[in-house]
Design a protein around this motif. Structure first.
Motif, PDB file in Angstrom:
ATOM      1  N   LEU B  16       0.835  -1.208   0.000  1.00 23.96           N
ATOM      2  CA  LEU B  16       0.000   0.000   0.000  1.00 23.96           C
ATOM      3  C   LEU B  16       0.866   1.253   0.000  1.00 23.96           C
ATOM      4  O   LEU B  16       0.548   2.241  -0.653  1.00 23.96           O
ATOM      5  N   GLY B  17       1.978   1.199   0.714  1.00 14.98           N
ATOM      6  CA  GLY B  17       2.865   2.351   0.825  1.00 14.98           C
ATOM      7  C   GLY B  17       3.446   2.807  -0.501  1.00 14.98           C
ATOM      8  O   GLY B  17       3.835   3.966  -0.653  1.00 14.98           O
ATOM      9  N   GLY B  19       1.861   3.446  -2.968  1.00 12.15           N
ATOM     10  CA  GLY B  19       0.937   4.424  -3.540  1.00 12.15           C
ATOM     11  C   GLY B  19       0.709   5.599  -2.630  1.00 12.15           C
ATOM     12  O   GLY B  19      -0.217   6.380  -2.829  1.00 12.15           O
ATOM     13  N   SER B  20       1.557   5.749  -1.614  1.00 10.92           N
ATOM     14  CA  SER B  20       1.301   6.748  -0.573  1.00 10.92           C
ATOM     15  C   SER B  20       1.714   8.157  -0.940  1.00 10.92           C
ATOM     16  O   SER B  20       1.284   9.121  -0.335  1.00 10.92           O
ATOM     17  N   GLY B  21       2.594   8.297  -1.926  1.00 11.11           N
ATOM     18  CA  GLY B  21       3.174   9.607  -2.181  1.00 11.11           C
ATOM     19  C   GLY B  21       4.386   9.861  -1.291  1.00 11.11           C
ATOM     20  O   GLY B  21       5.019  10.909  -1.390  1.00 11.11           O
ATOM     21  N   GLY B  22       4.730   8.902  -0.422  1.00 10.43           N
ATOM     22  CA  GLY B  22       5.863   9.063   0.491  1.00 10.43           C
ATOM     23  C   GLY B  22       7.108   8.359  -0.024  1.00 10.43           C
ATOM     24  O   GLY B  22       7.326   8.241  -1.226  1.00 10.43           O
ATOM     25  N   LYS B  23       7.914   7.854   0.921  1.00  8.45           N
ATOM     26  CA  LYS B  23       9.210   7.282   0.574  1.00  8.45           C
ATOM     27  C   LYS B  23       9.125   6.096  -0.381  1.00  8.45           C
ATOM     28  O   LYS B  23       9.855   6.013  -1.362  1.00  8.45           O
ATOM     29  N   LEU B  24       8.222   5.142  -0.068  1.00  7.82           N
ATOM     30  CA  LEU B  24       8.108   3.959  -0.920  1.00  7.82           C
ATOM     31  C   LEU B  24       7.676   4.349  -2.331  1.00  7.82           C
ATOM     32  O   LEU B  24       8.140   3.770  -3.313  1.00  7.82           O
ATOM     33  N   HIS B  26       8.361   7.120  -3.859  1.00  9.51           N
ATOM     34  CA  HIS B  26       9.527   7.708  -4.507  1.00  9.51           C
ATOM     35  C   HIS B  26      10.502   6.622  -4.967  1.00  9.51           C
ATOM     36  O   HIS B  26      11.084   6.701  -6.037  1.00  9.51           O
ATOM     37  N   ASP B  47       4.700  16.919 -10.723  1.00 10.46           N
ATOM     38  CA  ASP B  47       3.462  16.194 -11.003  1.00 10.46           C
ATOM     39  C   ASP B  47       3.021  16.365 -12.449  1.00 10.46           C
ATOM     40  O   ASP B  47       2.295  15.552 -12.988  1.00 10.46           O
ATOM     41  N   ASP B 136       1.187   8.439 -12.621  1.00 10.16           N
ATOM     42  CA  ASP B 136       0.665   8.394 -11.261  1.00 10.16           C
ATOM     43  C   ASP B 136       0.542   6.930 -10.851  1.00 10.16           C
ATOM     44  O   ASP B 136       0.325   6.063 -11.688  1.00 10.16           O
ATOM     45  N   THR B 137       0.694   6.665  -9.560  1.00 10.52           N
ATOM     46  CA  THR B 137       0.522   5.306  -9.048  1.00 10.52           C
ATOM     47  C   THR B 137      -0.385   5.319  -7.834  1.00 10.52           C
ATOM     48  O   THR B 137      -0.136   6.067  -6.890  1.00 10.52           O
ATOM     49  N   LYS B 138      -1.417   4.513  -7.874  1.00  8.23           N
ATOM     50  CA  LYS B 138      -2.254   4.289  -6.691  1.00  8.23           C
ATOM     51  C   LYS B 138      -2.220   2.795  -6.388  1.00  8.23           C
ATOM     52  O   LYS B 138      -2.202   1.972  -7.315  1.00  8.23           O
TER      53      LYS B 138
END
Lengths: 345, 345
Positions: B16-17, B19-24, B26, B47, B136-138
């Motif tokens: 899940l991480g 798709g978080s927009g955080g470290k994973l 990136h 973006d 984009d990734t979700k």
């Protein structure tokens, strides 16, 4: 009799055939998408929209929306999909012009809910001054997706004088950091709605288009950088900005606008509001001499009434985001490692 | 020990991480998307992609891909997503330039399968001469989508002299209808793969970019109309063309190229190959005097080696698609009412 049942089902829920490219697809396109998105390039009904754009600097972006629940206080997945893509374009300094919308729908999804989503997309597009000119619909079997996913892409035009904004190359030590209002509302509204939590003061998402506000500011203020603070919140934007500029950032917790209701929910559930998603918040960096003017312009508009200067760019010696806490401490803000709240957008 | 397990999981499946927009997120972007899509506008990692386009007539399109299975003989969802959007642009007469790619991934999807998909997207983009400039990734929880969905949008530039093609306004009675090869292969390849059917002669999808072939023809032939025959097959394209032109179409079944293997599977399962999806087939309308030349140009290229004239535009008195069958009968072709084969693209 069977025929009547089929016809009624046909009207009330989405069938696999609505994604076939055949008769039912054409009916769906005519009765929902063309009806509400109504504009000339779309009406030509080819797979691609032909557009005449009087500018050669184009901004192109895309985002997939999988928010759960599909409807939440302050918006729904459709409004979010339009605002999100409009905002991604607007924060580059460009004017958003055209959007595409691609729908992946679970078989059995209610037809009137789809129309409600499409109506709010049309309303939001109108407000932001963009046209939804092309799209696609796929329907997957029940259980193969979660109700509805929407991917919007957008095209905008970029005036030469704003070309530096996305790259943050004009940020200088001493520049002020401004946000146009309270943080964390979108994330907490969606989470509360998903978990069916009820509070005295319900939290509404801030989901909204930022283009008018951004245009109003950029007309009078030489903005060095801006970014919408969505997934990952304010903190992630600023950590990324540090990475781009190799400059430090100093934030003053006491000046960061956060609604009491959001702060309360965050405390109960252990979220840090600075990392919670927003969908109508822009973080701007402006030269110190212009910060008061920028805040005044924002405050004169509904979507910026709680705008505030929340910190500044510091020197090159410590390219980190430092939060000066209310109690007088200092905290280094880093990027989130995992997922704080999945499916927030 | 737990830490090691987490790290290994992290490498082998999507969390899940991611798709978080955080470290994973990136990390995923850097290790998979930037690595393989490698191009200057994408590398700026904002973006939105900033593009300079030397033309003011723009073609803009989008399509969502939900094909099941994700990997099939002749391609995978990624190759399909690139070819499909490239082809939608190419058939307007425009040159495809830039693509966006938005991924919705089910938690637990294998990392190496994702990379395989991305690698084939990069290869196909290179072949078609387009850059994947934004994305984009979700990530959604396990069970909330079916492995992976990809939405690609595309931007192309349209030379004035091809502006009539999408609208079909230049189609005249007597114009010939040409197709660049055998029909139904994509649909039957995906169905066979999904149902795990095994034949003596396995059917491969025709999934491929049509831009080179189309450019080769349009350089020498004044094409009146063209469209890729995807969902709904050849029949749907021609029924739509009738609706646009109010002109009739006469098709000769004996000249329509269909592979024996595809014909066999269609007969067994009751599909009409004229309605089955293709992903590398273009239907062209050209003035009769140019039909031989157009077919020759196509036949000189791998993706057009089985090209053939399959019919012609008739008068205004009967604006319908009539199939002259091999046995000497006539059949009116209509649009599909429901879904023949869901999740074919």
């Amino acid at each position: 009799m069977l025929h009547i049942i089929y016809m009624e089902m046909n009207k009330s829920t989405i069938l696999l055939g609505h994604g076939s490219g055949g008769k039912l697809s054409h009916e769906l396109i005519a009765s929902v998408f063309l009806k509400h998105f109504n504009n000339e390039p779309l009406m030509r009904s080819t797979d691609s929209a032909l557009l005449h754009i009087d500018c050669n600097d184009i901004v192109f972006t895309t985002d997939g929306y999988v928010v759960d629940p599909v409807f939440f206080p302050g918006g729904n997945i459709g409004k979010l999909a339009v605002c999100g893509t409009v905002n991604d374009i607007a924060v580059t300094g460009a004017q958003p012009l055209y959007l595409s919308a691609s729908f992946i729908i679970e078989e059995g999804f209610a037809f009137d809910r789809l129309e409600e989503i499409v109506v709010s997309m049309a309303a939001e597009a109108k407000k932001a001054g963009v046209l939804i000119v092309t799209g696609d619909t796929k329907v997957v079997n029940k259980g193969k997706c979660d109700k509805i996913f929407i991917t919007t892409s957008g095209v905008g035009v970029l005036d030469k004088k704003f070309k530096h904004i996305a790259g943050a190359g004009e940020c200088r030590p001493g520049d002020k950091i401004i946000v146009n209002g309270s943080l964390g509302n979108h994330g907490m509204a969606v989470m509360s709605s998903r978990e069916q939590l009820h509070y005295h003061t319900p939290v509404e998402s801030d989901c909204g288009s930022l283009y008018s506000l951004i245009r109003a500011v950029t007309e009078e203020v030489p903005v060095s950088f801006m970014r919408d603070a969505t997934r990952g919140g304010l903190a992630t934007v600023l950590v990324e900005l540090c990475g781009m500029t190799k400059l430090g950032i100093s934030l003053d917790e006491e000046h960061i606008p956060i609604d009491d209701s959001v702060r309360g929910i965050c405390e109960v559930f252990g979220f840090d509001p600075l990392y919670v998603a927003n969908e109508g918040k822009v973080v701007m960096v402006v030269p110190a001499a212009y910060s008061t003017k920028a805040v005044q312009i924002m405050q004169s508009m509904a979507e910026g009434k709680d705008a505030a200067v929340i910190g500044e760019i510091t020197g090159t010696e410590k390219p980190r985001v430092i939060l000066n806490t209310v109690v007088g401490g200092k905290r280094i803000m880093d990027m989130l490692a995992g997922e704080q709240l999945p499916r927030i957008c």
